[in-house]
Enzyme design. Structure first.
Site, PDB file in Angstrom:
ATOM      1  N   MET A  88      -0.635   2.650  32.491  1.00  0.00           N
ATOM      2  CA  MET A  88      -0.639   4.111  32.392  1.00  0.00           C
ATOM      3  C   MET A  88       0.446   4.628  31.454  1.00  0.00           C
ATOM      4  SD  MET A  88      -3.181   5.423  33.972  1.00  0.00           S
ATOM      5  CE  MET A  88      -2.787   7.150  34.277  1.00  0.00           C
ATOM      6  N   VAL A 101      -5.892  -1.120  36.250  1.00  0.00           N
ATOM      7  CA  VAL A 101      -4.838  -0.305  35.656  1.00  0.00           C
ATOM      8  C   VAL A 101      -3.655  -0.230  36.604  1.00  0.00           C
ATOM      9  CG1 VAL A 101      -4.258   2.017  34.841  1.00  0.00           C
ATOM     10  CG2 VAL A 101      -6.558   1.145  34.530  1.00  0.00           C
ATOM     11  N   CYS A 102      -2.437  -0.385  36.051  1.00  0.00           N
ATOM     12  CA  CYS A 102      -1.223  -0.144  36.833  1.00  0.00           C
ATOM     13  C   CYS A 102      -0.297   0.706  35.972  1.00  0.00           C
ATOM     14  CB  CYS A 102      -0.584  -1.462  37.259  1.00  0.00           C
ATOM     15  SG  CYS A 102       0.009  -2.429  35.875  1.00  0.00           S
ATOM     16  N   ALA A 103       0.978   0.716  36.269  1.00  0.00           N
ATOM     17  CA  ALA A 103       1.900   1.542  35.491  1.00  0.00           C
ATOM     18  C   ALA A 103       2.201   0.926  34.124  1.00  0.00           C
ATOM     19  CB  ALA A 103       3.186   1.777  36.274  1.00  0.00           C
TER      20      ALA A 103
END
Length: 108
Positions: free
Chosen positions: A97, A70-72
Site C-alpha cells: 500500500m 496486499v499488505c503495507a
C-alpha cells in the site's frame, strides 16, 4: 515444464499492473493488513483477511479466481505463497500500500 516440485515463491505485480488486473472479473484483491491498518483505507473491492487468518479462511476462497495479496510494504503480502501451495493462483502487490499511496499522490 512443471515447476511445482520446487519452492514456489509468489510472483509480484507492480502497482500499475495490479491496478489494471484488479478490475478484471476473475481477479480479487486480498488485503492482509491488520484492522487498524485497513482503517486508513483499502483498495476498492478488496477482501480483508488479516494475515493471521489467511490459512483459516482459505476454504472461503474460489480457486477459479486469481488473487493479489496486499499488505503495507509488500513483505506480508508474500503470503500469496500459502495460497499457491493450496492450489490457488496468487501474486503479491510489490511494495504494498505504500506504493499505492505514492501513485495516488502523483496523480493529484
Amino acid at each position: 515444464d512443471d515447476m511445482s516440485g520446487g519452492i514456489n515463491m509468489a510472483t509480484k505485480f507492480s502497482p500499475k499492473v495490479a491496478d489494471e488486473k484488479r478490475n478484471q472479473e476473475n481477479v480479487k484483491v486480498i488485503d492482509v493488513r491488520t484492522e487498524d491498518e485497513v482503517e486508513e483505507g483499502m483498495i476498492p473491492n478488496a477482501i480483508h483477511i488479516p494475515l493471521n487468518q489467511v490459512e483459516d479462511k482459505v476454504g472461503q476462497l474460489d480457486k477459479s479466481k486469481e488473487y493479489i495479496t496486499v499488505c503495507a510494504s509488500g513483505k506480508r503480502g508474500d503470503k500469496a505463497d500459502i495460497l499457491n501451495e493450496q492450489g490457488f493462483k496468487a501474486k503479491t502487490l510489490q511494495a504494498g500500500m505504500q506504493e499505492v499511496q505514492t501513485i495516488r499522490m502523483k496523480r493529484q
